[in-house]
Structure formats: C-alpha cells, structure tokens
Write a protein that holds these residues in place. Structure first.
Motif, PDB file in Angstrom:
ATOM      1  N   ARG A  16       0.814  -1.116   0.019  1.00 25.91           N
ATOM      2  CA  ARG A  16       0.116   0.062  -0.151  1.00 25.91           C
ATOM      3  C   ARG A  16       0.980   1.231  -0.003  1.00 25.91           C
ATOM      4  NH1 ARG A  16      -4.920   0.076   0.887  1.00 25.91           N
ATOM      5  NH2 ARG A  16      -5.064   1.740   2.546  1.00 25.91           N
ATOM      6  N   SER A  34      -3.297   6.081   0.209  1.00 29.94           N
ATOM      7  CA  SER A  34      -4.469   6.704   0.597  1.00 29.94           C
ATOM      8  C   SER A  34      -4.264   8.288   0.456  1.00 29.94           C
ATOM      9  CB  SER A  34      -4.775   6.446   2.052  1.00 29.94           C
ATOM     10  OG  SER A  34      -3.765   6.851   2.976  1.00 29.94           O
ATOM     11  N   LYS A  85      -4.429   2.559 -12.133  1.00 29.64           N
ATOM     12  CA  LYS A  85      -5.482   1.788 -11.799  1.00 29.64           C
ATOM     13  C   LYS A  85      -5.274   0.587 -10.760  1.00 29.64           C
ATOM     14  CE  LYS A  85      -7.616   2.092 -16.307  1.00 29.64           C
ATOM     15  NZ  LYS A  85      -8.086   1.099 -17.668  1.00 29.64           N
ATOM     16  N   HIS A  88      -4.981   2.717  -7.479  1.00 34.74           N
ATOM     17  CA  HIS A  88      -6.339   3.095  -6.830  1.00 34.74           C
ATOM     18  C   HIS A  88      -6.977   1.812  -6.260  1.00 34.74           C
ATOM     19  CE1 HIS A  88      -6.742   6.998  -9.436  1.00 34.74           C
ATOM     20  NE2 HIS A  88      -5.872   7.144  -8.345  1.00 34.74           N
ATOM     21  N   ALA A  89      -6.761   0.689  -6.931  1.00 33.01           N
ATOM     22  CA  ALA A  89      -7.326  -0.650  -6.560  1.00 33.01           C
ATOM     23  C   ALA A  89      -6.930  -0.932  -5.254  1.00 33.01           C
ATOM     24  CB  ALA A  89      -7.246  -1.672  -7.358  1.00 33.01           C
ATOM     25  N   ARG A  91      -5.757   1.200  -2.957  1.00 31.49           N
ATOM     26  CA  ARG A  91      -6.430   2.209  -2.092  1.00 31.49           C
ATOM     27  C   ARG A  91      -7.694   1.878  -1.652  1.00 31.49           C
ATOM     28  NH1 ARG A  91      -7.788   7.346  -5.016  1.00 31.49           N
ATOM     29  NH2 ARG A  91      -9.421   5.861  -5.856  1.00 31.49           N
ATOM     30  N   ASP A  92      -8.604   1.667  -2.719  1.00 33.18           N
ATOM     31  CA  ASP A  92      -9.959   1.136  -2.401  1.00 33.18           C
ATOM     32  C   ASP A  92     -10.075  -0.088  -1.751  1.00 33.18           C
ATOM     33  OD1 ASP A  92     -10.672   3.508  -3.894  1.00 33.18           O
ATOM     34  OD2 ASP A  92     -11.029   2.342  -5.568  1.00 33.18           O
ATOM     35  N   ALA A  93      -9.288  -0.796  -1.951  1.00 36.79           N
ATOM     36  CA  ALA A  93      -9.405  -2.286  -1.070  1.00 36.79           C
ATOM     37  C   ALA A  93      -9.315  -2.128   0.494  1.00 36.79           C
ATOM     38  CB  ALA A  93      -8.280  -3.291  -1.477  1.00 36.79           C
ATOM     39  N   GLY A  94      -8.558  -1.217   0.781  1.00 42.75           N
ATOM     40  CA  GLY A  94      -8.370  -0.795   2.321  1.00 42.75           C
ATOM     41  C   GLY A  94      -7.383  -1.720   2.738  1.00 42.75           C
TER      42      GLY A  94
END
Length: 98
Positions: A16, A34, A85, A88-89, A91-94
């Motif tokens: 991350r 993030s 991309k 961002h994936a 980031r979005d997965a947490g």
C-alpha cells in the motif's frame, strides 16, 4: 509488487506504498496509497502527457513535498495509466484486517 521505469525514475507500488525512486541520484519518495495523487495534462501537439505525482493535501497535489513531474509519450502513458489503476485498487481495497 508493480513497477515501471520512466527515464531515470522508477515508479513502484509495493503493498500500500507508492514509491518514486531515481537510479541517478539519492532520491526517493514514499507515499501511502490513501494520499497519493496523480494529475495529467495532455496530450500536447506531439502526443506527450505531463504527469504530476505527489501527496494530496486538501485535494491538491502538494508540490512542495519534493519531486513530482514526468513527461510520457503515448505508450508510456498507457503503461502509467495501468499502474494508476492498480494503485487506486490498492487504495480502495483498504488495509488488511488484523
């Protein structure tokens, strides 16, 4: 790990953390997914794109935080877009739960 090289810079996502490294200088920037931001201008008349990378502060890229820009041709921009991309994936997965 995902990475690409643009001129003397290596752009890399490890877990991350997004990193910008140089193979010509003692330079590196690590940004958590993030708060990493990307801004693109282009294409220009030659088909090149200007890309800024940096830490987001109040929705804007903090230009005072160090290095933040590259110029890419169409093929390089296509590769870079795929890396964005993936960032961002991540980031979005947490984060993974403990």
């Amino acid at each position: 790990m995902y990475e690409m090289q643009v001129e003397h810079l290596i752009l890399r996502l490890e877990g991350r953390v997004f990193e910008v490294l140089s193979d010509q200088a003692d330079f590196g920037q690590r940004i958590h997914v993030s708060v990493v931001g990307f801004a693109v201008k282009g294409p220009d008349r030659k088909g090149n794109y200007k890309v800024q990378i940096g830490m987001l502060h109040k929705g804007e890229i903090n230009k005072a935080a160090g290095w933040n820009g590259i110029e890419l041709d169409e093929a390089g921009f296509a590769r870079f877009s795929q890396l964005v991309k993936i960032v961002h994936a991540a980031r979005d997965a947490g984060p993974e739960p403990w």
